[in-house]
Motif scaffolding. Structure first.
Motif, PDB file in Angstrom:
ATOM      1  N   GLN A  83       0.878  -0.999   0.103  1.00  0.00           N
ATOM      2  CA  GLN A  83       0.063   0.054   0.114  1.00  0.00           C
ATOM      3  C   GLN A  83       0.932   1.099   0.076  1.00  0.00           C
ATOM      4  N   LYS A  84       0.780   1.909  -1.103  1.00  0.00           N
ATOM      5  CA  LYS A  84       1.758   3.027  -1.186  1.00  0.00           C
ATOM      6  C   LYS A  84       1.417   4.199  -0.150  1.00  0.00           C
ATOM      7  N   GLY A  85       2.279   4.447   0.439  1.00  0.00           N
ATOM      8  CA  GLY A  85       2.264   5.382   1.633  1.00  0.00           C
ATOM      9  C   GLY A  85       2.072   4.906   2.759  1.00  0.00           C
ATOM     10  N   SER A  86       1.741   3.777   2.983  1.00  0.00           N
ATOM     11  CA  SER A  86       1.413   3.178   4.375  1.00  0.00           C
ATOM     12  C   SER A  86       2.601   2.847   4.976  1.00  0.00           C
ATOM     13  N   ASN A  87       2.407   2.896   6.551  1.00  0.00           N
ATOM     14  CA  ASN A  87       3.579   2.242   7.322  1.00  0.00           C
ATOM     15  C   ASN A  87       3.631   0.768   7.465  1.00  0.00           C
ATOM     16  N   GLU A  88       2.223   0.208   7.218  1.00  0.00           N
ATOM     17  CA  GLU A  88       2.091  -1.237   7.410  1.00  0.00           C
ATOM     18  C   GLU A  88       2.712  -2.222   6.056  1.00  0.00           C
ATOM     19  N   SER A  89       3.127  -1.233   5.028  1.00  0.00           N
ATOM     20  CA  SER A  89       3.751  -1.962   3.986  1.00  0.00           C
ATOM     21  C   SER A  89       5.016  -1.648   3.840  1.00  0.00           C
ATOM     22  N   LYS A  90       5.626  -2.611   3.127  1.00  0.00           N
ATOM     23  CA  LYS A  90       7.129  -2.392   2.549  1.00  0.00           C
ATOM     24  C   LYS A  90       7.057  -1.527   1.245  1.00  0.00           C
ATOM     25  N   GLU A  91       8.478  -1.090   1.107  1.00  0.00           N
ATOM     26  CA  GLU A  91       8.549  -0.117  -0.179  1.00  0.00           C
ATOM     27  C   GLU A  91       8.132  -1.147  -1.336  1.00  0.00           C
ATOM     28  N   LEU A  92       7.694  -0.483  -2.500  1.00  0.00           N
ATOM     29  CA  LEU A  92       6.905  -1.168  -3.430  1.00  0.00           C
ATOM     30  C   LEU A  92       7.958  -2.174  -4.226  1.00  0.00           C
ATOM     31  N   GLN A  93       9.098  -1.555  -4.484  1.00  0.00           N
ATOM     32  CA  GLN A  93      10.040  -2.314  -5.088  1.00  0.00           C
ATOM     33  C   GLN A  93      10.508  -3.629  -4.323  1.00  0.00           C
ATOM     34  N   SER A  94      10.283  -3.905  -3.048  1.00  0.00           N
ATOM     35  CA  SER A  94      10.517  -4.957  -2.262  1.00  0.00           C
ATOM     36  C   SER A  94       9.552  -6.212  -2.544  1.00  0.00           C
ATOM     37  N   VAL A  95       8.409  -6.205  -3.239  1.00  0.00           N
ATOM     38  CA  VAL A  95       7.364  -6.970  -3.129  1.00  0.00           C
ATOM     39  C   VAL A  95       8.087  -8.698  -3.216  1.00  0.00           C
ATOM     40  N   GLY A  96       7.402  -9.346  -2.355  1.00  0.00           N
ATOM     41  CA  GLY A  96       8.214 -10.802  -2.743  1.00  0.00           C
ATOM     42  C   GLY A  96       8.951 -11.400  -1.598  1.00  0.00           C
ATOM     43  N   LEU A  97       9.572 -12.172  -1.939  1.00  0.00           N
ATOM     44  CA  LEU A  97      10.597 -13.115  -0.937  1.00  0.00           C
ATOM     45  C   LEU A  97      11.811 -12.224  -0.484  1.00  0.00           C
ATOM     46  N   GLU A  98      12.490 -11.360  -1.240  1.00  0.00           N
ATOM     47  CA  GLU A  98      13.470 -10.465  -1.414  1.00  0.00           C
ATOM     48  C   GLU A  98      14.653 -11.455  -1.445  1.00  0.00           C
ATOM     49  N   SER A  99      15.859 -10.988  -1.585  1.00  0.00           N
ATOM     50  CA  SER A  99      17.110 -11.734  -1.779  1.00  0.00           C
ATOM     51  C   SER A  99      17.705 -12.329  -0.362  1.00  0.00           C
ATOM     52  N   ASP A 100      18.569 -13.416  -0.458  1.00  0.00           N
ATOM     53  CA  ASP A 100      19.156 -14.144   0.666  1.00  0.00           C
ATOM     54  C   ASP A 100      20.012 -12.945   1.368  1.00  0.00           C
ATOM     55  N   GLU A 101      20.690 -12.075   0.622  1.00  0.00           N
ATOM     56  CA  GLU A 101      21.482 -10.967   1.490  1.00  0.00           C
ATOM     57  C   GLU A 101      20.592 -10.099   2.186  1.00  0.00           C
ATOM     58  N   HIS A 217       3.315  12.069   2.806  1.00  0.00           N
ATOM     59  CA  HIS A 217       2.075  11.165   2.568  1.00  0.00           C
ATOM     60  C   HIS A 217       2.477   9.790   1.402  1.00  0.00           C
ATOM     61  N   ALA A 218       3.355  10.105   0.719  1.00  0.00           N
ATOM     62  CA  ALA A 218       3.750   8.866  -0.166  1.00  0.00           C
ATOM     63  C   ALA A 218       4.981   8.082   0.049  1.00  0.00           C
ATOM     64  N   GLU A 219       5.262   8.416   1.286  1.00  0.00           N
ATOM     65  CA  GLU A 219       6.596   7.625   1.790  1.00  0.00           C
ATOM     66  C   GLU A 219       5.987   6.302   2.383  1.00  0.00           C
ATOM     67  N   THR A 220       6.659   5.222   2.133  1.00  0.00           N
ATOM     68  CA  THR A 220       6.080   3.972   2.287  1.00  0.00           C
ATOM     69  C   THR A 220       6.673   3.136   3.378  1.00  0.00           C
ATOM     70  N   GLY A 221       6.249   2.471   4.273  1.00  0.00           N
ATOM     71  CA  GLY A 221       6.907   1.764   5.287  1.00  0.00           C
ATOM     72  C   GLY A 221       8.137   2.277   5.819  1.00  0.00           C
TER      73      GLY A 221
END
Lengths: 224, 34
Positions: A83-101, A217-221
């Motif tokens: 959810q763009k702008g929500s503190n409950e959401s992660k950044e939009l480009q981080s969708v999914g399981l993310e890298s091992d690093e 307001h547009a800042e996410t997570g």
């Protein structure tokens, strides 16, 4: 001791008010139970017996199950949904399981991390989902507890009214069970959904449940 | 292990015990009385 209380103040506070609310619920529930018993001309029961009744068990379990469903679902949904702008959401480009690093898996694991995070293979796979697995298990177990205590209660009422009792499978396909279940679910879903949206525009200074007061307001997570 | 681990582990165990005790008790209650 003071240090213990300080370092664990959040969980101790909630543990104490949980136990307090359970005690008050049981006192009120005991009076309701005995009131109904007198109306039906059946025997009243002492407080200790009420604590081990299906009436009290159902009231506890139906609320527990919905809370654990809510948190398990939220933890899982926020892996893939944002959810763009929500503190409950992660950044939009981080969708999914993310890298091992980024997830500190295998050789990236921090010192003091679980050895299962470092092990790779099945142990890392299980540990990577341990939170949702355990929350889901608690949800299903308390939902089952709701179903068996609700079943007992339902059959008691049927007997009081001189009507036929039902089997467990008859009870869980009965609208009474689903009304109790869904009335709890709807409120949980509303609460998490509104939290996701309200944190876009509203703030609570100092709370990790909120973005910093002056965040855009547009800042996410970005917990403040 | 860092010193913080032990008290935190205590809280973890307390919560797990509360949840397990509640669920097991009322599953048993429901199954016994139906």
């Amino acid at each position: 001791m003071r240090r213990f209380l300080f370092e664990n103040s959040l969980s101790i506070f909630f543990l104490v008010i949980t136990l307090g609310a359970i005690v008050l619920q049981s006192l009120a529930g005991h009076r309701v139970f005995n009131d109904e018993a007198m109306t039906h001309g059946s025997e009243t029961i002492p407080y200790g017996r009420y604590l081990l009744s299906s009436h009290f068990g159902q009231a506890l379990a139906e609320n527990w199950q919905s809370e654990y469903l809510q948190f398990a679902l939220f933890a899982l949904a926020t892996v893939w949904l944002v959810q763009k702008g929500s503190n409950e959401s992660k950044e939009l480009q981080s969708v999914g399981l993310e890298s091992d690093e980024k997830q500190k898996i295998g050789s990236y694991a921090a010192s003091g991390a679980s050895s299962w995070a470092r092990a790779r293979g099945w142990r890392t796979r299980i540990y990577s989902h341990s939170l949702v697995l355990v929350m889901t298990a608690i949800w299903l177990a308390s939902w089952y507890a709701q179903s068996v205590t609700g079943w007992t209660e339902y059959n008691n009422e049927q007997r009081d009214h001189g009507e036929a009792t039902v089997s467990w499978s008859g009870y869980v396909t009965n609208p009474y069970f689903w009304e109790d279940t869904l009335q709890n679910w709807q409120s949980e879903f509303l609460a998490v959904g509104s939290m996701a949206v309200l944190t876009i525009y509203l703030r609570e200074r100092g709370s990790p449940e909120s973005k910093p007061v002056g965040a855009a307001h547009a800042e996410t997570g970005t917990s403040g | 292990l860092p010193p913080i681990v032990r008290p935190v582990r205590t809280m973890f165990v307390v919560y797990c015990a509360l949840i397990l005790a509640g669920i097991t008790t009322y599953v048993a209650v429901g199954l016994t009385h139906s």
